[in-house]
Motif scaffolding. Structure first.
Motif, PDB file in Angstrom:
ATOM      1  N   PRO A 196      34.384  37.742  24.067  1.00 33.12           N
ATOM      2  CA  PRO A 196      35.761  37.834  24.541  1.00 33.12           C
ATOM      3  C   PRO A 196      36.378  39.103  24.130  1.00 33.12           C
ATOM      4  N   VAL A 197      36.964  39.720  24.991  1.00 33.33           N
ATOM      5  CA  VAL A 197      37.593  40.893  24.615  1.00 33.33           C
ATOM      6  C   VAL A 197      38.877  41.109  25.628  1.00 33.33           C
ATOM      7  N   GLY A 198      39.745  42.035  25.056  1.00 34.21           N
ATOM      8  CA  GLY A 198      41.093  42.175  25.743  1.00 34.21           C
ATOM      9  C   GLY A 198      41.002  43.622  26.146  1.00 34.21           C
ATOM     10  N   LEU A 199      41.246  43.625  27.767  1.00 34.15           N
ATOM     11  CA  LEU A 199      41.148  44.808  28.476  1.00 34.15           C
ATOM     12  C   LEU A 199      42.455  45.539  28.428  1.00 34.15           C
TER      13      LEU A 199
ATOM     14  N   GLY B 168      44.901  35.410  48.843  1.00 36.00           N
ATOM     15  CA  GLY B 168      45.295  33.834  48.676  1.00 36.00           C
ATOM     16  C   GLY B 168      45.918  33.470  47.470  1.00 36.00           C
ATOM     17  N   GLN B 169      45.772  32.178  47.083  1.00 38.39           N
ATOM     18  CA  GLN B 169      46.283  31.436  46.002  1.00 38.39           C
ATOM     19  C   GLN B 169      45.775  32.171  44.625  1.00 38.39           C
ATOM     20  N   VAL B 170      44.528  32.454  44.594  1.00 39.21           N
ATOM     21  CA  VAL B 170      43.773  32.796  43.418  1.00 39.21           C
ATOM     22  C   VAL B 170      44.639  34.176  42.931  1.00 39.21           C
ATOM     23  N   ALA B 171      44.570  35.052  43.970  1.00 44.22           N
ATOM     24  CA  ALA B 171      45.342  36.444  43.850  1.00 44.22           C
ATOM     25  C   ALA B 171      46.841  36.236  43.279  1.00 44.22           C
ATOM     26  N   GLN B 172      47.544  35.189  44.086  1.00 43.85           N
ATOM     27  CA  GLN B 172      48.780  35.063  43.571  1.00 43.85           C
ATOM     28  C   GLN B 172      49.162  34.621  42.215  1.00 43.85           C
ATOM     29  N   ARG B 173      47.996  33.840  41.976  1.00 45.62           N
ATOM     30  CA  ARG B 173      48.157  33.487  40.220  1.00 45.62           C
ATOM     31  C   ARG B 173      47.775  34.508  39.207  1.00 45.62           C
ATOM     32  N   ARG B 174      46.634  35.379  39.830  1.00 52.68           N
ATOM     33  CA  ARG B 174      46.261  36.362  38.751  1.00 52.68           C
ATOM     34  C   ARG B 174      47.018  37.583  38.894  1.00 52.68           C
ATOM     35  N   LEU B 175      47.805  38.178  39.900  1.00 54.07           N
ATOM     36  CA  LEU B 175      47.969  39.294  40.138  1.00 54.07           C
ATOM     37  C   LEU B 175      49.341  39.583  39.148  1.00 54.07           C
ATOM     38  N   PRO B 176      50.199  38.683  38.947  1.00 52.02           N
ATOM     39  CA  PRO B 176      51.491  38.879  37.966  1.00 52.02           C
ATOM     40  C   PRO B 176      50.857  39.468  36.465  1.00 52.02           C
ATOM     41  N   ALA B 177      49.821  38.719  35.846  1.00 50.88           N
ATOM     42  CA  ALA B 177      49.484  39.419  34.721  1.00 50.88           C
ATOM     43  C   ALA B 177      48.871  40.817  34.787  1.00 50.88           C
ATOM     44  N   LEU B 178      47.845  41.158  35.784  1.00 52.01           N
ATOM     45  CA  LEU B 178      47.666  42.139  35.998  1.00 52.01           C
ATOM     46  C   LEU B 178      48.532  43.397  36.099  1.00 52.01           C
ATOM     47  N   ILE B 179      49.815  42.881  36.834  1.00 49.25           N
ATOM     48  CA  ILE B 179      50.847  43.765  36.983  1.00 49.25           C
ATOM     49  C   ILE B 179      51.544  44.024  35.548  1.00 49.25           C
ATOM     50  N   ALA B 180      51.502  43.168  34.756  1.00 49.91           N
ATOM     51  CA  ALA B 180      52.332  42.978  33.580  1.00 49.91           C
ATOM     52  C   ALA B 180      51.415  43.921  32.608  1.00 49.91           C
ATOM     53  N   ALA B 181      50.240  44.129  32.953  1.00 45.39           N
ATOM     54  CA  ALA B 181      49.353  44.696  32.028  1.00 45.39           C
ATOM     55  C   ALA B 181      49.483  46.321  32.123  1.00 45.39           C
ATOM     56  N   GLY B 182      50.372  46.770  33.436  1.00 45.42           N
ATOM     57  CA  GLY B 182      50.409  47.976  34.035  1.00 45.42           C
ATOM     58  C   GLY B 182      49.442  48.675  34.704  1.00 45.42           C
ATOM     59  N   ALA B 183      48.332  47.704  35.288  1.00 43.92           N
ATOM     60  CA  ALA B 183      47.257  48.080  36.384  1.00 43.92           C
ATOM     61  C   ALA B 183      47.644  48.984  37.337  1.00 43.92           C
TER      62      ALA B 183
ATOM     63  N   ARG C 155      28.987  49.280  37.650  1.00 39.52           N
ATOM     64  CA  ARG C 155      29.246  48.722  36.315  1.00 39.52           C
ATOM     65  C   ARG C 155      30.767  48.611  36.063  1.00 39.52           C
ATOM     66  N   VAL C 156      31.210  47.725  37.100  1.00 40.85           N
ATOM     67  CA  VAL C 156      32.625  47.436  36.994  1.00 40.85           C
ATOM     68  C   VAL C 156      32.723  45.791  36.692  1.00 40.85           C
ATOM     69  N   TRP C 157      33.367  45.655  35.576  1.00 46.07           N
ATOM     70  CA  TRP C 157      33.391  43.946  35.308  1.00 46.07           C
ATOM     71  C   TRP C 157      34.194  43.345  36.309  1.00 46.07           C
ATOM     72  N   CYS C 158      33.422  42.088  36.647  1.00 50.13           N
ATOM     73  CA  CYS C 158      33.979  41.766  38.012  1.00 50.13           C
ATOM     74  C   CYS C 158      34.130  40.232  37.951  1.00 50.13           C
ATOM     75  N   VAL C 159      35.230  39.506  38.268  1.00 52.00           N
ATOM     76  CA  VAL C 159      35.528  38.117  38.126  1.00 52.00           C
ATOM     77  C   VAL C 159      35.589  37.494  39.433  1.00 52.00           C
ATOM     78  N   ARG C 160      34.720  36.573  39.858  1.00 54.50           N
ATOM     79  CA  ARG C 160      34.410  35.851  41.135  1.00 54.50           C
ATOM     80  C   ARG C 160      35.072  34.191  41.113  1.00 54.50           C
ATOM     81  N   SER C 161      36.025  34.066  42.000  1.00 54.16           N
ATOM     82  CA  SER C 161      36.508  32.954  42.124  1.00 54.16           C
ATOM     83  C   SER C 161      35.628  31.709  42.646  1.00 54.16           C
ATOM     84  N   ASP C 162      34.694  32.180  43.494  1.00 55.32           N
ATOM     85  CA  ASP C 162      33.894  31.081  43.930  1.00 55.32           C
ATOM     86  C   ASP C 162      32.682  31.077  43.520  1.00 55.32           C
ATOM     87  N   ASP C 163      32.150  31.878  42.560  1.00 55.93           N
ATOM     88  CA  ASP C 163      30.891  31.440  41.914  1.00 55.93           C
ATOM     89  C   ASP C 163      31.051  32.228  40.562  1.00 55.93           C
TER      90      ASP C 163
END
Length: 410
Positions: free
Chosen positions: A8-11, A24-39, A100-108
């Motif tokens: 576990p780590v905080g980016l 789609g829906q996954v991006a819709q759920r995840r984007l607000p937190a990324l925006i709030a993080a200033g990315a 070497r980019v940390w990557c999240v996959r919604s399908d796998d």
């Protein structure tokens, strides 16, 4: 590699490039937190949900309307891969591995190099829950644990003591109309952290029983007044306890600034140099009628509502209410603290043009187990109050909304 638990780590993503594939829906759920993080967010997707499109229109993200292409992740710090094309997702995650980019996959999830934890927030703390067993990941169980921890922190049932010195001060907390469940999350948390609670009679009393034994609870109605008026004595008590380095909660019924004299207390604290936090509460003027099945506005019936204090009779020289003007309004009139003056109020409204058959409802002890509703008209309300022995606290609703029920169509 999949046999080991995730680390576990905080980016810290402020100003750093994040690439999101898929709108789609996954991006819709995840984007607000990324925006709030200033990315610095690049969305790559031929289409997007209306909510995601609105983020792009607002300039919160950059949207390139096209499918994923090789090279999109070259300069990214973090990637969220969430398209509906499994083959494109595989190619993108391969590129992320290469760069070497940390990557999240919604399908796998097992093919990803990072997992998104179930997260929640409570007063400056982020709670993040990850499953350690890589073979039996259960997102619903993880989310349930997250919810339980966050709810406990918010409502005070899970108390984590502060080890750094707290800043003493006073919180003016609106406790809501009476039901202890109707206090705000922030109000309940501040109660759980208080050293001293100075409570009104109309505050949610059941909450006081939940306080730890060390908390000093003071009934505002029983503060020794001496040579002071009641409000001055309360102000002094707030100041004295705060100056002793204590966290003080002034627990009031409803909202502190709706006939609650909250601003008088805030002004006194400001003059004494005491930090003051105001926590709004649910006002009984709206919530109590609603709990009794009465909407203060309703399409085609009432386009406005007016809230009035009835503690001073219309013929009293101290009254600041323009009763003749109120009689001419067609909307809803909500009267607080007016049970003992309702006869004179009704008489005045009728004298200035309000129809005598205008419906009236009195809701006593609203939102509590003792709640009851008594109906009348302006012509009969005074006698009804006497016959039915209606006592304070009660919210009085005058207007056609009194007759609007669940069966009424718009």
């Amino acid at each position: 590699m999949a046999e080991h638990p995730a680390y576990p780590v905080g980016l810290r993503l402020t100003g750093r490039r994040v690439v999101v594939l898929g709108g789609g829906q996954v991006a819709q759920r995840r984007l607000p937190a990324l925006i709030a993080a200033g990315a610095d967010i690049l969305l790559v997707s031929p289409a997007a949900t209306p909510s995601v499109e609105a983020m792009a229109d607002a300039g919160e993200i950059t949207w390139e309307r096209r499918p994923y292409a090789e090279g999109d992740l070259a300069d990214a710090w973090y990637a969220l891969i969430a398209t509906s094309d499994h083959e494109a997702n595989t190619r993108a995650s391969t590129e992320a591995e290469r760069h070497r980019v940390w990557c999240v996959r919604s399908d796998d999830a097992n093919a990803a190099t990072a997992w998104t934890p179930a997260t929640g927030h409570s007063e400056g703390v982020t709670v993040a829950i990850l499953t350690t067993d890589t073979k039996s990941r259960d997102p619903r169980h993880t989310a349930a644990i997250r919810d339980a921890v966050v709810e406990g922190l918010r409502d005070g049932t899970l108390v984590a003591p502060h080890h750094r010195t707290r800043t003493p001060g006073v919180a003016l907390v609106g406790g809501g109309p009476g039901d202890p469940d109707l206090i705000t999350v922030r109000g309940r948390r501040l109660l759980a952290e208080a050293d001293v609670v100075i409570a009104d009679r109309l505050g949610p009393r059941d909450l006081l029983a939940e306080l730890p034994p060390h908390v000093e609870v003071i009934d505002a109605a029983k503060i020794p007044y001496g040579r002071y008026m009641a409000q001055e004595a309360i102000n002094n008590a707030l100041i004295e306890h705060a100056k002793q380095g204590k966290s003080v909660v002034r627990l009031k019924g409803g909202d502190p600034f709706v006939f609650g004299r909250g601003m008088e207390e805030a002004q006194a604290l400001a003059e004494a140099g005491i930090p003051c936090t105001v926590v709004p509460g649910i006002s009984s003027s709206i919530s109590v009628p609603g709990a009794a099945g009465i909407p203060v506005t309703h399409r085609g019936v009432a386009h406005e509502f007016t809230v009035v204090s009835g503690h001073v009779a219309p013929d009293d020289e101290r009254s600041l209410v323009d009763w003749p003007s109120l009689a001419k309004l067609t909307g809803t009139l909500v009267i607080l603290m007016g049970v003992d003056k309702i006869g004179k109020i009704a008489e005045t409204l009728v004298a200035h043009g309000k129809p005598a058959d205008t419906p009236v409802a009195l809701v006593q002890e609203g939102t509590t187990a003792a709640q009851r509703r008594v109906d009348a008209t302006l012509a009969t309300v005074a006698e009804t109050v006497r016959e039915q022995e209606v006592k304070p606290p009660a919210v009085i609703v005058i207007g056609e909304v009194v007759n609007v029920g669940p069966q009424t169509s718009a």
